[in-house]
Design an enzyme around this catalytic site. Structure first.
Site, PDB file in Angstrom:
ATOM      1  N   ALA A  21      -7.174   3.588   2.124  1.00  0.00           N
ATOM      2  CA  ALA A  21      -6.436   4.579   1.932  1.00  0.00           C
ATOM      3  C   ALA A  21      -4.957   3.633   1.214  1.00  0.00           C
ATOM      4  CB  ALA A  21      -5.225   4.952   3.155  1.00  0.00           C
ATOM      5  N   THR A  22      -4.648   4.296  -0.331  1.00  0.00           N
ATOM      6  CA  THR A  22      -3.660   3.519  -0.135  1.00  0.00           C
ATOM      7  C   THR A  22      -1.852   4.039  -0.419  1.00  0.00           C
ATOM      8  OG1 THR A  22      -3.585   4.967  -2.602  1.00  0.00           O
ATOM      9  CG2 THR A  22      -4.726   3.022  -2.537  1.00  0.00           C
ATOM     10  N   CYS A  23      -1.843   4.618   0.619  1.00  0.00           N
ATOM     11  CA  CYS A  23      -1.052   5.513   0.877  1.00  0.00           C
ATOM     12  C   CYS A  23       0.055   4.570   1.965  1.00  0.00           C
ATOM     13  CB  CYS A  23      -0.061   6.949   1.314  1.00  0.00           C
ATOM     14  SG  CYS A  23      -1.908   7.336   2.460  1.00  0.00           S
ATOM     15  N   MET A  24      -1.598   3.855   2.422  1.00  0.00           N
ATOM     16  CA  MET A  24      -0.924   2.911   3.343  1.00  0.00           C
ATOM     17  C   MET A  24      -1.308   1.579   3.658  1.00  0.00           C
ATOM     18  SD  MET A  24      -2.098   5.201   7.057  1.00  0.00           S
ATOM     19  CE  MET A  24      -3.664   5.498   6.812  1.00  0.00           C
TER      20      MET A  24
END
Length: 1026
Positions: free
Chosen positions: A992-995
């Site tokens: 999860a690249t956003c996190m």
């Protein structure tokens, strides 16, 4: 009260504490004092009246006696002096005694008699050739009438000059012109330096303020244009030349006169003096005369306001006229034998005059209009404007040839090339350096630098001489004693101010033209060891001025009116100038060090930068913040990068609340990423660009990819768009031999909207930096200079075209006749098979390159390739870039550091740093066996796969600029798959690249772990694996 029946007077008591007798006593004393003063004033009035009456009666009696003597004189000798012979000039004759007694220059008869006397005097001397025997007889030295002869001669000479002065308005009359010439010829005859009474006569004239009379006569005569007046000018010029040159002779015993009455203040302040008196110019330029007057001028020049006479006109101030005349004659004076002492005195005096000059119109032409803050400082700022002719006289005199002559005279004896120089500092050496540096410092603030810098840098020994001087002062701790010996600095001012104010701009100009071979290999003009020492001196000087002992007021030097600031606060202005030029030179030396390292980067950092300084630097209008803007290299790069990051974070936070509710969503097709991004990003306003943007990718099948953009997809989008747009195959950018990118000069031949695309790409790069996303775009240094709005020079050319650079260097050092090579001021551009010819100068096709202009040709070629060809592309890119990134933010960094801000370090990814700043969840912890295996696998991956892994988990293949400690949020590994079943272990890692979250199954072996991880990061499946 009612009447009580008691007729006696009741006693009154004063409750004020003093008796009435005491009050009466004070009043009586005051009245007595006033009366005494009144009587004294009456006595003074009576005494003054008696003196006035006595003087008036005496004058009246004397005037009556003069009338009687005049009448008897005319009866005896006649109005035309018909009865005068040689004997009448002897001491025992009453002819001269009577004439000098009654002579009045306002009486026409007296002037006529004096003129006839001069005519006879000239005839008698012409017949015998001996003027001494005419006045004194046969033996002057043994004559008992020596004093009488001296007295009569000096009074006679003075009477002749008074006659010309009293009738100066008649010099247009042809009849009086002849009389004036006779009077002046008689004066020339009698003040000849070979005559025994010369000194006494000249002394008498000087004590009578004769130069002020000369000044009035010259101002009248120089405005007359008739031929007759020209004859008067010639005679008058000879008189002034004889008197002024007499003082400088070794046989002269004349005492010094009041500076207000001297030749310098009364005559040399006449505007354009040498145009009317060319012979006087030659006399003044002689060694003895100029040496005397230059030294005398140095002694009294500090008080020139009190010494000089009233200005002739508002635009012709006396000090400026004096300066113009001195500069015009100095070149002739310096050509005399042994001019060193004279040159020191001249430079000292001329410096004070230059500092008093108002702004020159020629140096201000083309300058920007003053802002409102600069329009009115006080009434003095509305300075006088110099007469244009006077301004041209000054600027034409300070030409490159004059500066070459002055620096050669003053510094030639201290050059390393001079075999007689012993290398030791003495008073003579200090005097020469301080004099020439002070003069040049004042000159730099008056004249355009482009006129004079080249000759100072390349035709004089200024740089090596000043460097040896500064080096010795630095090594021997002589700076403090230097201040005490300098007439330009207070005793407590740093001694390096004056030398640095000149050395820095001249050496900086030299570095613009020096090529890489000269700087690195031949070590010219300074060795690399000396440059390292110079860096220490400049760094310490800047730190002392800007932080340790700051004396400059806020916003000092930001006004365009440098001349006004120099006059109002000379020391503060000097300190400001040293800050500016030292900072520019250190920045340039840092650029050279970035091209090829010759010293540690930390050598440019100040020793006193600490946490307190950094905290102050983030706040506006603080001293630390000013240092960050003016001399950012004093602060380590990591500290500046932290400040830059905090500035971006503050702006993002200010725009973040609006962005949450006004979020812009881009729908981007992966196979049309550039076109879609161009259309959608250009539709946003500058304010919208600062807000959050969310991206949804559409794959090749037209289906939206899985994944919710929490920031990771946007990072992936930015990395993909930059990779596509800056690809050389697209035609907007080209690559150098070192694979560094720069705008394609022929981009207009490929794309009709190429300038709009450059604006778009500037915005894309700025958005990446604004969001803290590192992108793998290696820009050429000369293009990064354009982001800083800097100019590129010859030494930047090797990064673009090393072959052209080699040819130009060959041409620069060509020992033959360059004109034989048949080169002209044109350049041929070859873009995609189309050849076009451009002139480097107007009419360049007909201007042949010669030995005289070859340096200009070389730099015009470099300028065309590095600046001119890409000016439009760079300008539009910069406009897009500055929509998000302010200029003052990136001014903190040089081009090398700016590349680090864009792309991060070129070194490998620091896996140990990433491991130290990783969080764990879902059952993992830092000592878990799966975690240990994971880090071993990642550490053994190739650099390319490590970058793919980083992109897989964070959306960006580059780590944070300052390390993974600043990754937001911190990297986290979460256990995926629950229990370790075969089905769970067969799953691929997801993220999860956003996190910045990696969902990692608990694989049992390194081999399985590596296989699954490599497959995931190389699958190139977009966000479908998330």
């Amino acid at each position: 009260m009612f009447f009580s029946g008691d007729p006696s007077t009741r006693r009154r008591v004063d409750l004020g504490g003093r008796s009435s007798k005491e009050r009466d006593r004070q009043k009586l004393l005051e009245q007595t004092r006033l009366e005494r003063n009144r009587r004294l004033w009456l006595r003074l009035q009576n005494s003054a009246a008696i003196k006035i009456q006595k003087c008036f009666r005496g004058r009246k009696v004397v005037e009556a006696e003069r009338c009687i003597v005049r009448e008897n004189f005319l009866k005896t000798y006649g109005e035309r002096c018909h009865s005068v012979d040689r004997q009448c000039f002897r001491p025992d004759s009453g002819f001269l005694r009577h004439l000098l007694f009654f002579f009045n220059p306002t009486y026409t008869t007296d002037v006529s008699v004096l003129v006839e006397t001069c005519r006879l005097l000239l005839e008698f001397v012409r017949d015998t050739g001996d003027v001494v025997s005419l006045f004194a007889g046969t033996e002057y030295a043994s004559n008992n009438h020596v004093l009488v002869v001296r007295y009569r001669v000096k009074k006679f000479v003075h009477a002749c000059i008074r006659a010309v002065y009293g009738n100066r308005n008649k010099l247009r009359d042809q009849l009086f012109v002849e009389s004036a010439i006779l009077l002046l010829d008689a004066v020339k005859l009698l003040i000849d330096s070979s005559l025994p009474w010369a000194c006494s006569t000249v002394t008498y004239l000087l004590q009578g303020n004769i130069y002020s009379l000369f000044r009035e006569i010259v101002l009248i005569v120089k405005d007359r244009s008739c031929p007759a007046s020209n004859r008067v000018v010639s005679s008058f010029e000879c008189v002034i030349a004889l008197i002024s040159s007499h003082i400088g002779q070794s046989t002269c015993t004349c005492p010094s006169v009041d500076p207000q009455c001297c030749f310098l203040s009364q005559v040399l302040t006449i505007p354009f003096l040498w145009q009317f008196f060319p012979h006087l110019k030659e006399i003044f330029a002689s060694s003895s005369v100029s040496r005397h007057y230059f030294h005398h001028m140095t002694l009294c020049m500090k008080g020139h306001v009190n010494v000089l006479p009233p200005d002739i006109a508002i635009d012709l101030p006396g000090y400026a006229c004096l300066l113009g005349n001195l500069l015009e004659v100095a070149r002739l004076a310096f050509a005399q034998p042994e001019p060193f002492t004279m040159a020191v005195d001249f430079a000292t005096a001329a410096t004070f005059l230059l500092e008093a000059l108002p702004s020159l119109q020629s140096s201000n032409m083309g300058s920007k209009e003053m802002s409102e803050d600069e329009m009115v400082i006080d009434d003095e700022q509305t300075e006088k404007v110099l007469n244009l002719g006077l301004e041209q006289q000054i600027t034409n005199a300070i030409d490159p040839r004059f500066l070459l002559q002055l620096t050669t005279v003053l510094l030639g004896g201290f050059s390393p090339l001079n075999g007689s120089y012993n290398g030791q500092l003495d008073e003579k050496h200090v005097a020469a350096v301080t004099a020439v540096c002070a003069f040049l410092h004042a000159t730099f603030n008056i004249l355009p630098l482009e006129r004079i810098m080249t000759v100072l840098a390349y035709r004089t020994e200024l740089v090596p001489v000043l460097w040896n001087f500064m080096k010795q002062c630095h090594e021997n701790q002589k700076w403090s004693s230097l201040s005490a010996q300098s007439p330009y600095l207070p005793a407590d001012a740093p001694g390096w101010l004056i030398p640095l104010s000149v050395f820095c701009p001249v050496y900086k100009h030299m570095l613009m033209i020096v090529d890489n071979e000269e700087f690195y290999e031949q070590e010219k003009p300074l060795s690399l060891k000396d440059i390292r020492c110079l860096i220490v001196i400049l760094r310490q000087a800047l730190w002392q001025l800007l932080w340790l002992n700051p004396t400059l007021p806020a916003n000092f030097g930001k006004s365009a009116n440098d001349v006004f600031a120099m006059k109002k606060h000379p020391l503060e202005f000097l300190q400001h100038r040293v800050c500016v030029v030292a900072s520019e030179l250190l920045s340039q030396l840092q650029d050279w060090n970035n091209r090829r390292q010759f010293t540690l980067p930390s050598e440019f950092h100040a020793d006193g930068v600490n946490e307190y300084f950094i905290s102050q630097a983030t706040m506006e209008n603080t001293r630390a913040n000013d240092i960050l803007k003016q001399a950012p290299f004093l602060v380590p790069f990591t500290s500046r990068a932290k400040i830059f990051t905090s500035q971006l974070a503050a702006v993002r936070e200010r725009n973040g609340s609006q962005g949450l509710f006004a979020r812009h969503r881009f729908r981007i097709r992966r196979d049309h990423i550039l076109e879609d991004a161009f259309n959608q990003l250009n539709a946003l306003s500058e304010e919208d660009l600062r807000g959050l943007i969310r991206v949804t990718f559409v794959n090749e099948l037209g289906v939206e990819e899985a994944g919710i953009d929490g920031g990771g997809i946007f990072k992936d989008f930015m990395e993909n768009i930059t990779r596509a747009a800056f690809d050389v195959q697209y035609g907007l950018f080209k690559a150098t031999e070192d694979h560094l990118l720069y705008p394609n000069p022929g981009s207009g031949l490929i794309h009709d909207q190429h300038l709009q695309y450059f604006h778009f790409l500037g915005t894309v790069l700025a958005k990446a930096m604004f969001e803290g996303i590192l992108v793998d775009i290696p820009f050429a240094t000369f293009f990064l200079s354009k982001l800083k709005q800097k100019y590129n020079y010859l030494n930047d050319l090797p990064s673009l075209d090393p072959e052209l650079y080699r040819h130009l260097i060959f041409l620069k050092h060509y020992e033959g006749d360059v004109s034989d090579l048949e080169l002209y001021f044109v350049i041929v551009n070859n873009e995609y098979g189309e050849q076009t010819e451009e002139e480097l100068l107007p009419g360049g096709k007909s201007i042949r390159v010669t030995n005289e202009n070859v340096i200009t040709f070389i730099h015009l070629i470099a300028n065309h390739r590095l600046n001119f060809q890409i000016r439009q592309q760079s300008s539009h890119f910069l406009r897009g870039f500055q929509q998000l990134i302010q200029k003052e933010w990136i001014d903190m960094f040089n081009e090398h550091e700016l590349q680090l801000l864009i792309s991060g370090s070129l070194d490998g990814i620091d896996i140990d740093d990433l491991r130290a700043h990783t969080n764990y969840t879902g059952g993992y912890h830092k000592e878990h066996y799966v975690v240990d295996m994971f880090w071993e696998v990642v550490k053994n991956l190739s650099l390319e796969n490590q970058r793919k892994f980083l992109k897989f988990v964070t959306g960006c293949s580059r780590g944070p600029l300052l390390g993974f400690k600043y990754l937001e949020p911190l990297f986290c590994i979460q256990r995926a798959g629950g229990n370790a079943s075969e089905e769970a272990l067969d799953r691929l890692p997801t993220s999860a690249t956003c996190m910045n979250l990696l969902k990692f199954p608990p694989y049992r072996s390194k081999e399985q772990m590596e296989q699954k991880l490599l497959y995931a990061i190389n699958a190139d499946a977009g966000f479908d694996l998330s």
